[in-house]
Scaffold this motif. Structure first.
Motif, short mmCIF file in Angstrom:
data_model
loop_
_atom_site.label_atom_id
_atom_site.label_comp_id
_atom_site.label_asym_id
_atom_site.label_seq_id
_atom_site.Cartn_x
_atom_site.Cartn_y
_atom_site.Cartn_z
N TYR A 115 0.82 -1.21 0.00
CA TYR A 115 0.00 0.00 0.00
C TYR A 115 0.86 1.26 0.00
O TYR A 115 0.58 2.20 -0.74
CB TYR A 115 -0.94 0.00 1.21
N SER A 116 1.87 1.31 0.80
CA SER A 116 2.75 2.48 0.81
C SER A 116 4.22 2.10 0.76
O SER A 116 5.05 2.83 0.24
CB SER A 116 2.50 3.33 2.06
N LEU A 117 4.56 0.92 1.34
CA LEU A 117 5.94 0.43 1.40
C LEU A 117 6.87 1.44 2.06
O LEU A 117 8.04 1.57 1.70
CB LEU A 117 6.45 0.09 -0.01
N GLY A 118 6.33 2.15 3.04
CA GLY A 118 7.12 3.16 3.73
C GLY A 118 8.33 2.58 4.44
O GLY A 118 9.44 3.11 4.33
N LEU A 143 2.26 -0.25 -6.22
CA LEU A 143 1.59 0.37 -5.09
C LEU A 143 0.12 0.58 -5.40
O LEU A 143 -0.26 0.87 -6.54
CB LEU A 143 2.23 1.73 -4.77
N VAL A 144 -0.71 0.43 -4.39
CA VAL A 144 -2.12 0.75 -4.58
C VAL A 144 -2.24 2.25 -4.76
O VAL A 144 -1.63 3.03 -4.02
CB VAL A 144 -2.96 0.27 -3.37
N ASP A 145 -2.98 2.67 -5.78
CA ASP A 145 -3.15 4.10 -6.08
C ASP A 145 -3.49 4.85 -4.79
O ASP A 145 -4.53 4.60 -4.18
CB ASP A 145 -4.27 4.27 -7.11
N PRO A 146 -2.63 5.77 -4.34
CA PRO A 146 -2.86 6.45 -3.06
C PRO A 146 -4.10 7.33 -3.04
O PRO A 146 -4.59 7.69 -1.97
CB PRO A 146 -1.59 7.29 -2.87
N ASP A 147 -4.62 7.69 -4.23
CA ASP A 147 -5.83 8.51 -4.29
C ASP A 147 -7.10 7.68 -4.34
O ASP A 147 -8.20 8.22 -4.37
CB ASP A 147 -5.77 9.43 -5.51
N SER A 151 -6.85 2.66 -0.89
CA SER A 151 -5.66 3.09 -0.16
C SER A 151 -6.04 3.92 1.06
O SER A 151 -5.48 3.73 2.15
CB SER A 151 -4.76 3.91 -1.09
N LYS A 152 -6.98 4.81 0.90
CA LYS A 152 -7.40 5.67 2.01
C LYS A 152 -8.04 4.85 3.13
O LYS A 152 -7.79 5.09 4.32
CB LYS A 152 -8.36 6.73 1.51
N GLU A 158 -5.19 1.11 9.47
CA GLU A 158 -3.93 1.04 10.19
C GLU A 158 -3.76 2.23 11.14
O GLU A 158 -2.66 2.50 11.62
CB GLU A 158 -2.76 0.97 9.20
N LEU A 159 -4.87 2.94 11.36
CA LEU A 159 -4.91 4.08 12.28
C LEU A 159 -3.97 5.20 11.87
O LEU A 159 -3.31 5.84 12.70
CB LEU A 159 -4.59 3.60 13.71
N LYS A 160 -3.89 5.43 10.56
CA LYS A 160 -3.09 6.51 10.01
C LYS A 160 -3.99 7.52 9.34
O LYS A 160 -5.16 7.24 9.06
CB LYS A 160 -2.07 5.95 9.02
N SER A 161 -3.43 8.68 9.06
CA SER A 161 -4.24 9.71 8.40
C SER A 161 -4.55 9.29 6.97
O SER A 161 -3.83 8.49 6.37
CB SER A 161 -3.50 11.05 8.39
N GLU A 162 -5.59 9.87 6.41
CA GLU A 162 -6.05 9.48 5.07
C GLU A 162 -4.99 9.71 4.01
O GLU A 162 -4.89 8.97 3.04
CB GLU A 162 -7.33 10.26 4.73
N GLY A 163 -4.17 10.73 4.19
CA GLY A 163 -3.16 11.04 3.19
C GLY A 163 -1.77 10.53 3.51
O GLY A 163 -0.81 10.88 2.83
N ALA A 164 -1.67 9.67 4.54
CA ALA A 164 -0.35 9.18 4.97
C ALA A 164 0.35 8.38 3.88
O ALA A 164 1.54 8.55 3.64
CB ALA A 164 -0.50 8.34 6.23
N PHE A 165 -0.38 7.54 3.20
CA PHE A 165 0.22 6.71 2.16
C PHE A 165 0.67 7.56 0.98
O PHE A 165 1.73 7.33 0.40
CB PHE A 165 -0.76 5.65 1.69
N ARG A 166 -0.13 8.55 0.63
CA ARG A 166 0.22 9.40 -0.52
C ARG A 166 1.52 10.14 -0.27
O ARG A 166 2.37 10.26 -1.17
CB ARG A 166 -0.91 10.39 -0.81
N GLU A 167 1.69 10.60 0.93
CA GLU A 167 2.92 11.34 1.28
C GLU A 167 4.15 10.45 1.15
O GLU A 167 5.17 10.85 0.59
CB GLU A 167 2.79 11.88 2.70
#
Length: 252
Positions: A115-118, A143-147, A151-152, A158-167
């Motif tokens: 999803y983000s591979l952070g 990656l899953v399209d962050p938009d 993804s959201k 995962e208890l993260k903000s909606e835009g965390a993956f996009r960043e």
């Protein structure tokens, strides 16, 4: 069928056991037929004792045979589950130390989807940049399209903000921008499993509901076995349906 194959394989052992059982029964019968009031009383006692011992030994041998049958069934199941599938290890978490050595020694290619591979980017971005610039190593990152809602929603699970993956994804795209050995695509559906292949070794694992990916169960599987091929084909199918990144859309 497995039961009869086992008996055939152990037919000599089974035949000897039956002979011992019959011999024991014969000796007991012979002993009981002797006249206990005659001089044959001692022979009768000996015959019955030996016969009883042989039958007892035969029973033990039969029990051992069935024990072996149970063990063979267990090993057959393990062979199917572990060896035939290529399963090497099961880890309690996604973040394992073994990645470090495999990435450092990587000589051919790497495929990964998430999803983000952070955590992956933070750990290996520098060494991957070096390897792709100096070695014939190719990376395919999906990656899953962050938009997308997928993804959201996953970020929220995962208890993260909606835009965390996009960043995080934007940071990765900027880092690898211009590197011809690194191809990044967006997948437009939810993913059920993480797939991370480093040369001939693959790590896969589920995405559990409301649990961070790095803390999720992971399996290590080896090339040349059916489970490895199954996940590799899954990656190829997803890769074929994924689309190149739109730099303008991502603000690059």
């Amino acid at each position: 069928m497995a039961f009869f194959r086992f008996l055939w394989k152990n037919s000599i052992y089974l035949l000897v056991n039956i002979i011992i059982l019959l011999l024991g029964a014969y000796l007991i019968k012979s002993g009981t037929c002797l006249d206990v009031n005659s001089s044959d009383q001692s022979n009768s006692t000996i015959s019955i004792s030996i016969g009883t011992s042989l039958i007892a030994a035969s029973i033990v041998m039969f029990l051992d045979l069935f024990r072996q049958l149970s063990i063979s069934r267990i090993f057959a199941q393990l062979q199917n589950i572990v060896y035939d599938a290529g399963l090497q290890h099961i880890y309690k978490k996604r973040d394992i130390d073994k990645y470090d050595d495999l990435v450092s020694e990587m000589s051919s290619s790497l495929d990964i989807v998430g999803y983000s591979l952070g955590a992956f980017f933070e750990s290996y971005s520098d060494i991957l940049q070096v390897k792709t610039n100096k070695n014939p190593v190719n990376l395919r990152i999906m990656l899953v399209d962050p938009d997308s809602l997928f993804s959201k929603n996953r970020a929220q699970n995962e208890l993260k903000s909606e835009g965390a993956f996009r960043e995080k994804i934007t940071t990765m795209l900027r880092f690898f921008k211009g590197n011809s050995k690194v191809e990044i695509r967006f997948f437009h559906s939810p993913i059920s499993s993480m797939i991370f292949r480093i040369d001939k070794v693959m790590f896969v694992g589920p995405h559990f509901y409301k649990k961070q990916s790095k803390a999720t169960t992971t399996m290590e599987i080896k090339q040349g076995h059916w489970l490895f091929e199954e996940y590799q084909q899954e990656f190829e199918r997803m890769w074929a349906d994924a689309s190149p990144v739109d730099d303008t859309k991502m603000g690059l």
